[in-house]
Design a protein around this motif. Structure first.
Motif, mmCIF file in Angstrom:
data_model
loop_
_atom_site.group_PDB
_atom_site.id
_atom_site.type_symbol
_atom_site.label_atom_id
_atom_site.label_comp_id
_atom_site.label_asym_id
_atom_site.label_seq_id
_atom_site.Cartn_x
_atom_site.Cartn_y
_atom_site.Cartn_z
ATOM 1 N N GLU A 46 6.647 -2.803 -7.187
ATOM 2 C CA GLU A 46 5.222 -3.645 -5.923
ATOM 3 C C GLU A 46 4.284 -3.569 -7.529
ATOM 4 O O GLU A 46 4.647 -3.540 -8.626
ATOM 5 N N ASP A 77 -0.838 -3.970 -9.563
ATOM 6 C CA ASP A 77 -2.524 -4.143 -9.336
ATOM 7 C C ASP A 77 -2.574 -2.694 -8.468
ATOM 8 O O ASP A 77 -3.895 -2.540 -8.013
ATOM 9 N N LEU A 78 -1.707 -2.046 -7.886
ATOM 10 C CA LEU A 78 -2.097 -0.509 -6.753
ATOM 11 C C LEU A 78 -2.153 -0.362 -7.178
ATOM 12 O O LEU A 78 -1.686 0.369 -8.398
ATOM 13 N N ARG A 103 -3.340 7.792 4.982
ATOM 14 C CA ARG A 103 -4.291 6.451 4.693
ATOM 15 C C ARG A 103 -4.439 5.711 3.543
ATOM 16 O O ARG A 103 -4.195 5.314 3.080
ATOM 17 N N GLU A 104 -4.210 6.921 1.954
ATOM 18 C CA GLU A 104 -4.194 6.380 0.804
ATOM 19 C C GLU A 104 -3.070 6.173 0.948
ATOM 20 O O GLU A 104 -2.466 4.361 -0.555
ATOM 21 N N THR A 105 -1.691 6.176 1.411
ATOM 22 C CA THR A 105 -0.614 5.554 1.352
ATOM 23 C C THR A 105 -0.388 3.551 1.083
ATOM 24 O O THR A 105 0.784 3.129 0.878
ATOM 25 N N HIS A 106 -0.974 4.052 2.143
ATOM 26 C CA HIS A 106 -1.221 2.267 2.525
ATOM 27 C C HIS A 106 -1.232 1.029 1.269
ATOM 28 O O HIS A 106 -0.459 -0.082 1.005
ATOM 29 N N SER A 107 -2.204 1.681 0.602
ATOM 30 C CA SER A 107 -2.570 1.009 -0.632
ATOM 31 C C SER A 107 -2.343 1.538 -2.352
ATOM 32 O O SER A 107 -3.265 1.711 -2.832
ATOM 33 N N ALA A 108 -1.125 1.634 -2.359
ATOM 34 C CA ALA A 108 -0.421 2.465 -3.601
ATOM 35 C C ALA A 108 1.096 2.396 -4.327
ATOM 36 O O ALA A 108 1.561 1.889 -3.373
ATOM 37 N N HIS A 155 3.224 5.652 3.104
ATOM 38 C CA HIS A 155 4.063 4.147 3.203
ATOM 39 C C HIS A 155 4.169 3.646 2.050
ATOM 40 O O HIS A 155 4.262 2.041 1.611
ATOM 41 N N CYS A 156 4.524 4.400 1.050
ATOM 42 C CA CYS A 156 4.706 4.531 -0.161
ATOM 43 C C CYS A 156 5.625 5.319 -0.769
ATOM 44 O O CYS A 156 5.994 6.727 -0.013
#
Length: 300
Positions: free
Chosen positions: A11, A14-15, A109-114, A144-145
């Motif tokens: 990925e 920047d994440l 929820r944090e895993t959406h943007s990690a 999600h990650c």
């Protein structure tokens, strides 16, 4: 090969790598492991503590500091985790946050943007060290990650074993896990060990015909072919070991995990279900592996 050589497999950098902390020593070990991972990837580190303290205490219970006691404790937890991260990797950018919500929901929820979510493995005795807390299981089942649970001995956690272990799933079913494992091996500059278990039919005749130069059993040959297909396109500079082991996949991976720095397995998303549904193999290695485990979501 460092982060620049491996970014094509993962990925965007920047994440952040997110760590769920709770003040326990296992979660602090997870912070240190994640700090090393962030340094390898050139990524930032985000440390979060999630709790429903606001719902139960509220402003009316404020003490001399003007904050609910649980909020004070939460801020102390993330500050302590931040110090551990900065001591471990001074060059890594670290941010912290306190989430006034249920831990499992907040971390999912944090895993959406990690880039990845990292959790510690709770437990103080030989028996309980084999078990995950309910939050870890919940997050693992819906992340999600990639979800990494930091477990195992100091040598396994510190990279002293010098290898990444990949559990190879069915053909074309685990490509995200393969890419993640390849990336980890490139970043760490260690070999990748790809493992596939196989089992002979219960009523297989003893006098099975053999073809010279090929495995004795059709199932073994198919397992070897599955490994080769999974590794197709692997960078030429990466040292790869291929292993086919007779037996149950869970048992094979648990045995090999003793020699690994990280065990990587995939988990398929199922139509009609919310999030990631863990299979028996992923569930088993998360609870019993001898090294950190990465569960990588696979598309349906």
């Amino acid at each position: 090969m460092k982060a620049s050589a491996a970014r094509a497999f993962g990925e965007p950098v920047d994440l952040p790598i997110v760590v769920g902390v709770d003040g326990s020593e296992p979660s602090m070990r997870a912070v240190e492991w994640a700090a090393d991972e962030a340094a390898l990837r050139g990524a930032s580190l985000r440390l979060v503590y999630a709790s429903l303290w606001e719902r139960y205490e509220g402003a009316s219970f404020a003490h001399d500091l003007g904050k609910p006691s649980e909020e004070v404790m939460a801020e102390d937890i993330v500050e302590t985790a931040e110090r551990r991260a900065r001591q471990r990797q001074p060059g890594v950018k670290v941010t912290t946050d306190v989430l006034p919500e249920e831990a499992g929901y907040g971390l999912i929820r944090e895993t959406h943007s990690a880039l990845a979510m990292v959790l510690g493995c709770r437990g103080r005795s030989g028996v309980t060290e084999a078990l995950l807390g309910s939050v870890s299981v919940t997050v693992a089942g819906h992340a999600h990650c990639p979800l990494i649970v930091v477990r195992g001995s100091h040598d396994n956690r510190s990279g002293a074993r010098g290898r990444i272990v990949l559990g190879v799933s069915e053909k074309q079913a685990g490509l995200s896990a393969v890419r993640f494992a390849v990336e980890e091996a490139l970043l760490r500059e260690v070999p990748l060990e790809a493992v596939r278990a196989w089992r002979r039919p219960l009523h297989e005749p003893r006098a099975h015909p053999l073809i010279v130069g090929e495995p004795a059993h059709l199932q073994e040959r198919q397992a070897a072919e599955t490994v080769e297909e999974a590794l197709r396109g692997t960078p030429a500079g990466l040292q790869v070991h291929r292993r086919t082991i007779e037996g149950f996949a869970r048992d094979a991976l648990l045995a090999v995990s003793r020699e690994g720095d990280l065990l990587v397995v995939g988990a398929r998303r199922r139509q009609g279900h919310f999030g990631l549904q863990l299979g028996r193999v992923a569930h088993g290695v998360l609870h019993h592996a001898a090294c950190p485990v990465a569960v990588v979501p696979e598309p349906a």
